[in-house]
Design an enzyme around this catalytic site. Structure first.
Site, PDB file in Angstrom:
ATOM      1  N   TYR A 130       0.821  -1.210   0.000  1.00  0.00           N
ATOM      2  CA  TYR A 130       0.000   0.000   0.000  1.00  0.00           C
ATOM      3  C   TYR A 130       0.853   1.258   0.000  1.00  0.00           C
ATOM      4  O   TYR A 130       0.681   2.126  -0.855  1.00  0.00           O
ATOM      5  CB  TYR A 130      -0.930   0.014   1.230  1.00  0.00           C
ATOM      6  CG  TYR A 130      -2.372  -0.296   0.943  1.00  0.00           C
ATOM      7  CD1 TYR A 130      -3.385   0.311   1.671  1.00  0.00           C
ATOM      8  CD2 TYR A 130      -2.734  -1.203  -0.034  1.00  0.00           C
ATOM      9  CE1 TYR A 130      -4.710   0.023   1.431  1.00  0.00           C
ATOM     10  CE2 TYR A 130      -4.044  -1.499  -0.274  1.00  0.00           C
ATOM     11  CZ  TYR A 130      -5.037  -0.891   0.462  1.00  0.00           C
ATOM     12  OH  TYR A 130      -6.346  -1.197   0.227  1.00  0.00           O
ATOM     13  N   GLU A 137       2.136   6.500  -6.972  1.00  0.00           N
ATOM     14  CA  GLU A 137       1.072   7.339  -7.540  1.00  0.00           C
ATOM     15  C   GLU A 137       1.352   8.815  -7.313  1.00  0.00           C
ATOM     16  O   GLU A 137       1.242   9.639  -8.216  1.00  0.00           O
ATOM     17  CB  GLU A 137      -0.275   6.959  -6.916  1.00  0.00           C
ATOM     18  CG  GLU A 137      -0.774   5.580  -7.344  1.00  0.00           C
ATOM     19  CD  GLU A 137      -2.010   5.150  -6.560  1.00  0.00           C
ATOM     20  OE1 GLU A 137      -2.758   6.037  -6.100  1.00  0.00           O
ATOM     21  OE2 GLU A 137      -2.231   3.942  -6.409  1.00  0.00           O
TER      22      GLU A 137
END
Lengths: 208, 402
Positions: A130, A137
């Site tokens: 994660y 991103e």
């Protein structure tokens, strides 16, 4: 649930590309069609949550899927110069491994024959993946910002007939900022699930 | 103990005889007129079920063979459930109060024990007593219920009428910090009024410096400011003088949520309408006049409905009645719709959107419409549940459609 298949295909394609070319440049271009096609399919996942096949809540799945669609279509597809950034590889790898574990987990659960390793992987890999995915991103969006500002893409300027304006640059800045409240919520939600499933802890939900 | 007598010819009147010879005392009830049959003696009346019962329960227990006759068990020896049932059907003896214990709904911890509570006490009075021992939980914050997962009891409910025993057990849940509805309404409506004017007068740091304190050259912009301000002034005055609220308070976090919504949208709309690069409506004065007419009619309608709803409920009461059309033509919408105030409100905002031809205004109307539809459907459902004779033609918010 055969949704792990496209991700396996992607994983294999990515590994093969890197072994052949030795660089990540052009990697995105080679897998983009598969990625876009199958990531859009992930919209079906929201339908699954609505129907109830999958026990995830609709909101959590919705946030997850919309952030994926946003990254694939509004960032990497639309802003060509950033496709060769390292951060793209970073989040692609994170997504691929996460999705393969997750869909294998669902498939084996549906078959009622879940090896403990898959369950362990599903509830432990995310601890690393994660944050890695989020970093990938965010770095990608940050790299895209100068191009967005220069070209003024996806923006509506005044004056216009409907008296509205939209600046994609500021929209991206707000999106990056929104990771700050949203990411911890998803992360701690997964941590809570992990404690419940792997360690059998009974967690009393705080209700309003 | 007399030996059981067996007669062969006839049944004896009302003779009580058991199976075993040493069991029951033989009781013979004779009125003196019956005579035994000729040549025979009285015969036992067949009582198969009783005999079976006796054989099953008493024949194996010689100590119980001679069952004691029933006696009056004093109330003190009754089982607890019997005593409670008696209490429900009797009045409390004079001078004795009810007892109330309050437990936490989640942890079941005993929070408070109230002795000598008047049976005619209401939940509101119990909440006041509870506040005395726990001052941080003022009455508006308390939710008392009979079942930890059940519905909250109303303030008007009387203790005696509830299905409880001598000691009532109530479960407490903290509703969190509360704020009065009036405060929330005033804050959330005063914001847009003030914020819109900041943009209208183009205070510095919003638009470029060359536009500070300038005025728009379009009439529609001035008209829009008048309409928007009138709308929120009307809402503030209605909050102070017209509305009668059935709930006193709401959770504190609602004020942040509501104010963000109203203030945020007001700023967003006002920014574009009062922008130096604002474009007036495509169809010019015609469009503005039509939109203004829609806006004024809907504002008058909305106000009429608020007045009609206020007249439905006398001051200080919480009665609920079906609203009906009055002489005011604006209230005739009650024939078709349960919540015409929401219908008129959506109409006002659609009028404002057409007047300004501004997309953010249209979006604000859409979001407001969605929320008001949810409220109207809920209200409609509760009307249907509460009133058997509710007019069937009515829809929640849009006549015939929604």
């Amino acid at each position: 649930s055969s949704y792990s298949f496209p991700w396996l295909v992607l994983a294999i394609a990515m590994v093969r590309f890197y072994m052949e070319k030795g660089t990540h440049k052009g990697l995105y271009k080679s897998i983009q069609k598969t990625l876009k096609f199958f990531q859009t399919f992930a919209l079906l996942e929201i339908v699954h949550c609505l129907i109830g096949i999958v026990p995830t809540s609709v909101i959590v799945a919705g946030v997850q899927v919309s952030s994926r669609i946003f990254m694939v279509w509004l960032i990497t597809h639309s802003i060509k110069p950033i496709q060769n950034e390292e951060s793209v590889v970073l989040f692609l790898v994170a997504w691929t491994v996460t999705e393969i574990t997750r869909y294998s987990f669902y498939t084996f659960s549906l078959l009622d024959h879940l090896p403990y390793f898959i369950k362990w992987a599903r509830y432990n890999f995310f601890i690393i993946l994660y944050p890695v995915g989020v970093v990938g991103e965010l770095l990608t969006i940050y790299a895209a910002l100068p191009y967005v500002k220069k070209t003024g893409m996806f923006s509506i300027r005044l004056p216009n007939k409907y008296n509205v304006s939209f600046d994609y640059y500021y929209f991206l800045l707000i999106t990056m900022a929104s990771y700050i409240p949203l990411f911890p919520q998803l992360y701690f939600h997964m941590l809570r699930q992990r404690r419940k499933v792997l360690h059998g802890e009974v967690i009393v939900e705080k209700d309003d | 103990m007399r030996r059981k007598e067996r007669s062969t010819s006839r049944f004896a009147p009302a003779t009580f005889q058991g199976l075993a010879s040493n069991m029951w005392p033989v009781v013979t009830i004779l009125d003196g007129t019956a005579t035994p049959p000729r040549g025979g003696e009285w015969r036992a009346a067949p009582r198969p079920h009783f005999d079976w019962w006796v054989a099953k329960h008493l024949s194996a227990r010689p100590c119980l063979a001679r069952a004691p006759p029933p006696r009056c068990v004093p109330q003190a020896d009754w089982p607890a459930s019997w005593r409670e049932r008696l209490v429900l059907t009797q009045d409390q003896p004079r001078g004795a109060g009810s007892k109330v214990e309050i437990l936490d709904a989640k942890t079941r911890e005993k929070l408070c024990f109230l002795d000598k509570v008047e049976p005619h006490a209401t939940i509101a009075e119990i909440k006041n007593l509870f506040t005395k021992t726990h001052p941080q939980w003022y009455p508006a914050r308390q939710s008392l219920r009979l079942d930890p997962k059940g519905k909250s009891l109303k303030d008007e409910d009387v203790l005696q009428k509830l299905p409880v025993g001598t000691t009532a057990t109530l479960y407490f849940r903290d509703l969190g910090a509360q704020i009065s509805w009036v405060t929330v309404f005033l804050t959330e409506y005063a914001g847009p009024l003030f914020i819109y004017l900041l943009f209208y007068f183009r205070v510095p740091f919003i638009y470029g410096h060359k536009y500070d304190f300038t005025s728009s050259r379009h009439t529609v912009v001035h008209l829009a400011c008048i309409c928007h301000s009138f709308h929120y002034v009307k809402r503030l005055l209605e909050t102070l003088f017209v509305h009668r609220f059935s709930h006193g308070t709401m959770p504190l976090r609602n004020i942040f949520k509501n104010c963000t919504y109203y203030w945020g949208f007001a700023a967003w709309m006002a920014y574009y309408i009062n922008h130096p690069l604002y474009t007036p409506p495509t169809y010019g004065a015609q469009q503005v006049k039509l939109a203004l007419a829609i806006f004024v009619i809907c504002q008058l309608g909305n106000f009429s409905i608020h007045m009609a709803l206020r007249d439905l409920r006398p001051a200080g009461s919480k009665t609920r009645k079906i609203p009906y059309p009055t002489k005011n033509p604006f209230t005739w919408l009650f024939l078709l719709v349960s919540c015409p105030n929401y219908t008129y409100e959506v109409g006002s905002w659609i009028g404002f959107a057409i007047m300004t031809q501004c997309l953010p205004v249209a979006l604000f109307s859409l979001v407001g419409f969605t929320q008001m539809t949810i409220w109207a459907k809920g209200k409609h459902r509760s009307y249907l549940k509460e009133f058997r004779d509710y007019p069937p033609l009515r829809m929640p918010i849009i006549p015939f459609l929604l």
